[in-house]
Design a protein around this motif. Sequence first.
Motif, mmCIF file in Angstrom:
data_model
loop_
_atom_site.group_PDB
_atom_site.id
_atom_site.type_symbol
_atom_site.label_atom_id
_atom_site.label_comp_id
_atom_site.label_asym_id
_atom_site.label_seq_id
_atom_site.Cartn_x
_atom_site.Cartn_y
_atom_site.Cartn_z
ATOM 1 N N GLU A 58 -43.328 2.841 14.140
ATOM 2 C CA GLU A 58 -44.655 2.253 14.248
ATOM 3 C C GLU A 58 -44.869 1.321 13.058
ATOM 4 O OE1 GLU A 58 -48.748 4.384 14.017
ATOM 5 O OE2 GLU A 58 -47.997 4.699 16.064
ATOM 6 N N THR B 136 -47.727 -1.079 11.320
ATOM 7 C CA THR B 136 -49.157 -1.328 11.351
ATOM 8 C C THR B 136 -49.597 -2.092 10.107
ATOM 9 O OG1 THR B 136 -49.599 0.822 10.309
ATOM 10 C CG2 THR B 136 -49.656 0.736 12.708
ATOM 11 N N ARG C 40 -50.993 -3.484 15.295
ATOM 12 C CA ARG C 40 -50.215 -2.254 15.488
ATOM 13 C C ARG C 40 -49.140 -2.487 16.532
ATOM 14 N NH1 ARG C 40 -51.989 2.438 18.735
ATOM 15 N NH2 ARG C 40 -50.635 4.211 18.252
#
Length: 379
Positions: free
Chosen positions: A62, A64, A113
């Motif tokens: 992930e 972000t 994101r």
Amino acid sequence: MRVSLQRTPLFPYYQGEDMPAVRCIDFGGWEMPVQFYSIQREHDAVRSGAGLFDVSHMGEFEVTGPVAEAFLQRMTTNDVSRLLPNQAQYTLMCYPNGGVVDDLLVYKLSEDRFLIVVNASNIAKDFAWLHERLPKGVTLRDRSADMALLALQGPAAENILSRVTESDLKRIQPFHFQDGVLVCGRKALVSRTGYTGEDGFEIYCEAADAPVLWQGLLAAGVSDGLIPAGLGARDTLRFEARLPLYGQELSDTISPLEAGLGMFVKPGKGDFIGRDALVAQKTAGLQRKLVGIEMIDRGIPRAHYTVHAEDGRQIGEVTTGTQSPTLKRNLGLALLEISHTALHTEVWVDIRGKKLKAEVVPTPFYKRTKPKDEGAENG
């Protein structure tokens, strides 16, 4: 000392008494099923109906932060700025010399994101590569351990998945996705992507929910002939569709341009790692290129078999080869000197010390017929 292999959350479910023929292998440090029944049966199921793959060994990161998009623009070859939320993109990360760190998918979850999906054998390397270049304002999180990934692939995939979700799957076009979809009562990210050359979905869920989805999908697909499929069929399916495998068609010594993936390299977007080398390579002209070959003499080309010109000089090597389960032809992908890559050029493959004749043929070897309203993948 024997190193223990990693296992996905579904390992106990494909080791049950109802699957006595399952065979597992060490794949990049993971104990993964290469086949449940036979590669031919599983391959045919995906081409004609559907197959369900456990690909939870893949890595998920992930990314972000307010400059997450700019960071990914710098790290990858494709143009991330073209993505809208709920779109996915195939891309590559390159070294400064143009060789490939990995090929991957980028999912835009929101403006700041992203989820990126990398190859299982490259998780540690890719994470380190990204982390070492992480700018202020970007957070990188490895979510591989707490996520699972199932791939439902084949012409019946949409019908099967529609039985276990109330979401309108027709709204999910190729290289698009929806997050928070209820599948078998569990939340998942459902993406219309795959690695087989067929229509289908990749379903990302929490690791603890994977068994519920696995069993629920298999039960829902009985009438469509859905069966579990292993890495063996995944490899033959992607090969027929000319989809690259890292370590074979791509590596730190093979550039995206040499692999025929130039459409995913966007020099015009601005600077990225490897851009200068790739522009120079394109300007100077490629010295070698990945092509399809078909055996004329009787024999099957295998990975790393050398390929030769008529005079015996080595001009390249096979990256992947097999007897096509769909076409029943002995085919291969080979990285060859550019002077021997024109269609119908005759070449010779060294198979166990014997030079056997082959010729350069068009790829992909297999291409499904797409509905008129189906879009192309996000280039």
